[in-house]
Design a protein around this motif. Structure first.
Motif, PDB file in Angstrom:
ATOM      1  N   PHE A  47      -0.829   6.613  -2.252  1.00  0.00           N
ATOM      2  CA  PHE A  47      -0.022   5.648  -1.500  1.00  0.00           C
ATOM      3  C   PHE A  47      -0.122   5.902   0.001  1.00  0.00           C
ATOM      4  CE2 PHE A  47       4.235   5.257   0.523  1.00  0.00           C
ATOM      5  CZ  PHE A  47       4.265   3.874   0.653  1.00  0.00           C
ATOM      6  N   VAL A  71      -1.898   3.652   3.182  1.00  0.00           N
ATOM      7  CA  VAL A  71      -1.191   3.219   4.392  1.00  0.00           C
ATOM      8  C   VAL A  71      -1.899   3.704   5.654  1.00  0.00           C
ATOM      9  CG1 VAL A  71       0.950   3.436   5.712  1.00  0.00           C
ATOM     10  CG2 VAL A  71       1.049   3.109   3.235  1.00  0.00           C
ATOM     11  N   GLU A  96       1.777  -1.874   0.688  1.00  0.00           N
ATOM     12  CA  GLU A  96       1.988  -0.442   0.923  1.00  0.00           C
ATOM     13  C   GLU A  96       2.652  -0.200   2.279  1.00  0.00           C
ATOM     14  OE1 GLU A  96      -1.099  -0.979  -2.091  1.00  0.00           O
ATOM     15  OE2 GLU A  96      -0.855  -1.773  -0.055  1.00  0.00           O
ATOM     16  N   LEU A 132       6.926  -1.141  -4.644  1.00  0.00           N
ATOM     17  CA  LEU A 132       5.910  -2.194  -4.569  1.00  0.00           C
ATOM     18  C   LEU A 132       6.278  -3.379  -5.458  1.00  0.00           C
ATOM     19  CD1 LEU A 132       2.681  -0.002  -4.557  1.00  0.00           C
ATOM     20  CD2 LEU A 132       3.520  -1.434  -2.684  1.00  0.00           C
ATOM     21  N   PRO A 180       6.479   4.983  -5.017  1.00  0.00           N
ATOM     22  CA  PRO A 180       6.039   3.724  -4.408  1.00  0.00           C
ATOM     23  C   PRO A 180       5.834   2.598  -5.417  1.00  0.00           C
ATOM     24  CG  PRO A 180       4.236   5.304  -4.458  1.00  0.00           C
ATOM     25  CD  PRO A 180       5.470   6.055  -4.864  1.00  0.00           C
TER      26      PRO A 180
END
Length: 367
Positions: free
Chosen positions: A44, A48, A271, A254, A250
């Motif tokens: 994750f 990003v 993200e 999401l 995450p």
């Protein structure tokens, strides 16, 4: 291609700071279901930080926050509106106990009737206990004893439902705040107190009875410590939710982005939405926790909660009432003791050329 990337960068930069206050900042567990596992933490974060646009947005947001902070330190105390707002907020102190009682009692009453234990994520029914404590808090009767009972009930539940019940750790701030501040006005306790201190009344016979307030005073615990207690647990709550619900899980966050089509609000990756929401909650939490720009941080927290209220139609609003009340309480009290607002911030103000007497939360009100 280059012009399209530039357009995205400009739009992303403009919303970089605001992303942290968008609706994805809700209790993720309340609006999503367990499903397929999402990306791991490393995957994750890599998604990003490997995107140049995301990095540019984060840098632009950081620069924007820095400039705004320096501007506030230099010019904030020269704005008459700011002085009036601070003075007015401090004038609400007599109603602080009432605010805390409502903010804690209402969601606790809802939890009792709703069949869950403090947090909608804990489906344990304790109807009689929660409704009784909530009634006493709302009525302002035996207020401190009710807050103590609520605190102990929460801690017992936390021991058996750890870490899930940390989702509602703001109750700790609420109960401790009420325990220290007392019932405030209006309240049944205040009415009884006035009967007790008035000569000639039947209730005056109980004037020498030791109260919880007397016990706390004997240990040196005064009302002035309430903002510190509220800050510690409210700040922890924001930071904990930002890190655990967004960065460390995450996949669920999401789901929120996809469910509410948040990428249509700003042309950024899902993200990045999740990362920015977690970052915003973490920063707000740390500011509150350390007592740095406390009223401003509490205001930012209030905005986060407000966008959640209007942005997520199926979010259990009642579960956030305590957070609304606690951020409002800090707007009234400021940082209280042991805060950077009383040490570091005045020094910074002095160094950039403005008098420290009108600090964000001055030790001595300069009105």
């Amino acid at each position: 291609m280059h012009s399209d990337w530039s357009r995205r960068l400009v739009i992303g930069s403009l919303v970089g700071v605001a992303l942290a206050t968008r609706p994805v900042a809700a209790h993720v567990d309340y609006v999503t279901e367990e499903g397929e596992s999402g990306p791991g933490v490393v995957e994750f974060l890599s998604a990003v930080l490997s995107d140049p646009l995301n990095v540019a947005v984060l840098v632009a947001g950081g620069v924007g926050v820095t400039i705004a902070t320096l501007g506030w330190l230099r010019y904030g105390d020269h704005i008459a509106d700011v002085t009036v707002i601070r003075r007015t907020l401090r004038s609400y102190q007599p109603y602080l106990g009432w605010l805390l009682r409502l903010a804690t009692g209402l969601p606790l009453m809802g939890a009792g009737f709703g069949g869950y234990f403090f947090s909608p994520a804990v489906g344990v029914e304790a109807r009689l206990v929660q409704i009784t404590i909530a009634f006493l808090l709302l009525f302002g009767l035996a207020t401190r004893l009710a807050a103590l009972a609520g605190l102990l009930t929460y801690l017992v539940g936390l021991a058996t439902h750890f870490p899930t019940l940390l989702l509602s750790s703001e109750y700790l701030a609420g109960f401790l705040g009420i325990l220290v501040v007392g019932p405030g006005q209006p309240s049944a306790d205040l009415l009884l107190r006035r009967l007790i201190v008035t000569d000639g009344t039947i209730m005056s016979r109980f004037r020498d009875v030791t109260t919880v307030s007397d016990v706390l005073s004997g240990f040196g615990v005064e009302k002035s410590v309430a903002p510190l207690l509220i800050r510690l647990f409210l700040g922890f709550n924001f930071a904990y939710l930002g890190v655990t619900e967004k960065w460390l899980d995450p996949g669920r966050a999401l789901q929120v982005v996809a469910k509410y089509d948040l990428t249509a609000v700003a042309p950024l990756s899902p993200e990045m939405w999740v990362f920015a929401a977690g970052l915003g909650e973490l920063v707000v939490g740390l500011l509150i926790l350390t007592g740095t720009f406390t009223r401003s941080a509490a205001g930012a927290g209030f905005v986060i909660l407000t966008t959640t209220l209007f942005g997520l139609p199926d979010d259990p609003v009642l579960a956030h009432v305590t957070l609304f009340g606690l951020t409002s309480a800090l707007l009234i009290t400021g940082s209280g003791p042991l805060a950077l607002d009383r040490t570091v911030i005045p020094t910074l103000r002095a160094r950039i050329g403005t008098a420290p007497s009108h600090a964000d939360d001055p030790a001595t009100p300069a009105d």
